[in-house]
Design a protein around this motif. Structure first.
Motif, PDB file in Angstrom:
ATOM      1  N   ALA A   1       2.117   2.503   3.115  1.00 29.62           N
ATOM      2  CA  ALA A   1       0.987   1.631   2.790  1.00 29.62           C
ATOM      3  C   ALA A   1       0.952   0.348   3.622  1.00 29.62           C
ATOM      4  O   ALA A   1       0.013  -0.432   3.501  1.00 29.62           O
ATOM      5  N   GLY A   2       1.974   0.116   4.424  1.00 30.48           N
ATOM      6  CA  GLY A   2       1.948  -1.044   5.308  1.00 30.48           C
ATOM      7  C   GLY A   2       2.667  -2.272   4.793  1.00 30.48           C
ATOM      8  O   GLY A   2       2.470  -3.373   5.331  1.00 30.48           O
TER       9      GLY A   2
ATOM     10  N   SER B   1      -1.654  -0.429  -1.149  1.00 32.33           N
ATOM     11  CA  SER B   1      -2.759  -0.732  -0.232  1.00 32.33           C
ATOM     12  C   SER B   1      -3.855  -1.543  -0.909  1.00 32.33           C
ATOM     13  O   SER B   1      -4.446  -2.443  -0.298  1.00 32.33           O
ATOM     14  N   GLU B   2      -4.126  -1.244  -2.184  1.00 28.01           N
ATOM     15  CA  GLU B   2      -5.145  -1.995  -2.923  1.00 28.01           C
ATOM     16  C   GLU B   2      -4.780  -3.467  -3.005  1.00 28.01           C
ATOM     17  O   GLU B   2      -5.633  -4.353  -2.825  1.00 28.01           O
TER      18      GLU B   2
ATOM     19  N   ILE C   1      -2.676  -5.167  -1.034  1.00 28.31           N
ATOM     20  CA  ILE C   1      -2.724  -5.759   0.305  1.00 28.31           C
ATOM     21  C   ILE C   1      -4.159  -6.047   0.719  1.00 28.31           C
ATOM     22  O   ILE C   1      -4.475  -7.129   1.233  1.00 28.31           O
ATOM     23  N   THR C   2      -5.049  -5.102   0.478  1.00 28.08           N
ATOM     24  CA  THR C   2      -6.468  -5.299   0.820  1.00 28.08           C
ATOM     25  C   THR C   2      -7.073  -6.436   0.005  1.00 28.08           C
ATOM     26  O   THR C   2      -7.806  -7.291   0.540  1.00 28.08           O
TER      27      THR C   2
ATOM     28  N   PRO D   1       1.429   4.526  -3.007  1.00 23.40           N
ATOM     29  CA  PRO D   1       0.983   3.894  -1.764  1.00 23.40           C
ATOM     30  C   PRO D   1      -0.462   3.404  -1.859  1.00 23.40           C
ATOM     31  O   PRO D   1      -0.818   2.389  -1.260  1.00 23.40           O
ATOM     32  N   GLY D   2      -1.286   4.105  -2.635  1.00 24.29           N
ATOM     33  CA  GLY D   2      -2.658   3.665  -2.813  1.00 24.29           C
ATOM     34  C   GLY D   2      -2.743   2.314  -3.495  1.00 24.29           C
ATOM     35  O   GLY D   2      -3.550   1.450  -3.109  1.00 24.29           O
TER      36      GLY D   2
END
Length: 248
Positions: A21-22, A240-241, A243-244, A236-237
């Motif tokens: 996910a970064g 990512s949420e 982080i976004t 991971p989703g």
């Protein structure tokens, strides 16, 4: 300056999900239900072997409950730090207090010494200190790299005013990293309110057990327990949420 993201995990799969996910870093623990305890050496080694770019910091906490340790627990933590350093981890996450709610500088020095050149984070034992500003000065003097805190409140959002003051007081001496109850819905507010450069969160979702045979009668824990056939895994989703949503 772009934000750095640390994900609290309890498995190698969690580290891989965070990496996918970064995220920048993981805090590897066991027993998240207890707030995070020292993982096994096997878990540490398996995680380090599996990831390719994400940094792995390992919590050193021998039990749940308070952060006041006896000589045997201190010796165990010192040995765990050295073992995890030798295994190749990039950092350790430590914490120890006196009965009066001050940073236990003697224990901290021993653990920092055992860590060598590893990055050192002081965990949320900080939230149990009697004077957070005095504790911050002590930790800065000890050379700790960062402090994880909810601002001595239930969540980092509720503790944001104190975290902002700690960030300002710390300056460039160490990183004050908000953690506790951070979600996609509130992460932007936490970052804006605190001025933090790094944030810490878990991204756990429920997952069904693969067990097809199930005995509903025995339980492996005490009175306060999760269902035996329930799992929580790092998503991971969801990483990512957050982080976004942080927008940085």
């Amino acid at each position: 300056m772009s934000l750095k993201y640390e994900i609290c995990i309890d498995s190698t799969a969690g580290a891989l999900a965070a990496e996918q996910a970064g995220a920048d870093r993981v805090e590897l623990c066991s027993a998240l239900f207890d707030g995070g305890l020292t993982p096994t050496l096997g878990t540490v080694e398996a995680t380090l072997a599996a990831v390719s770019s994400i940094r792995v910091h390992v919590i050193i906490r021998p039990r749940g409950g308070d952060f006041i340790y006896d000589e045997h627990e201190i010796a165990a933590m010192e040995r765990d730090v050295a073992t995890i350093r030798d295994a190749g981890a990039q950092g350790v996450v430590i914490g120890a207090l006196t009965p009066s709610g001050e940073v236990d500088t003697e224990v901290a020095r021993r653990l920092i010494g055992a860590a060598g050149d590893l990055s050192v984070t002081f965990h949320r034992a900080f939230d149990m200190t009697a004077d957070p500003f005095a504790a911050l000065e002590t930790l800065a003097g000890l050379g700790v790299d960062r402090v994880l805190t909810s601002g001595q409140d239930t969540t980092a959002l509720e503790g944001a005013p104190l975290i902002a003051s700690l960030v300002e007081r710390a300056g460039d001496r160490l990183v004050v990293m908000p953690g506790g109850g951070i979600t996609p819905r509130n992460v932007g507010r936490v970052v804006e309110a605190t001025g933090a450069r790094e944030i810490h969160f878990a991204a756990l979702v429920d997952a069904p057990s693969p067990a097809t045979h199930r005995n509903p009668h025995p339980f492996m824990g005490g009175e306060l327990r999760r269902p035996e056939y329930a799992r929580q895994v790092t998503s991971p989703g969801l990483v990512s949420e957050v982080i976004t949503a942080a927008g940085a």
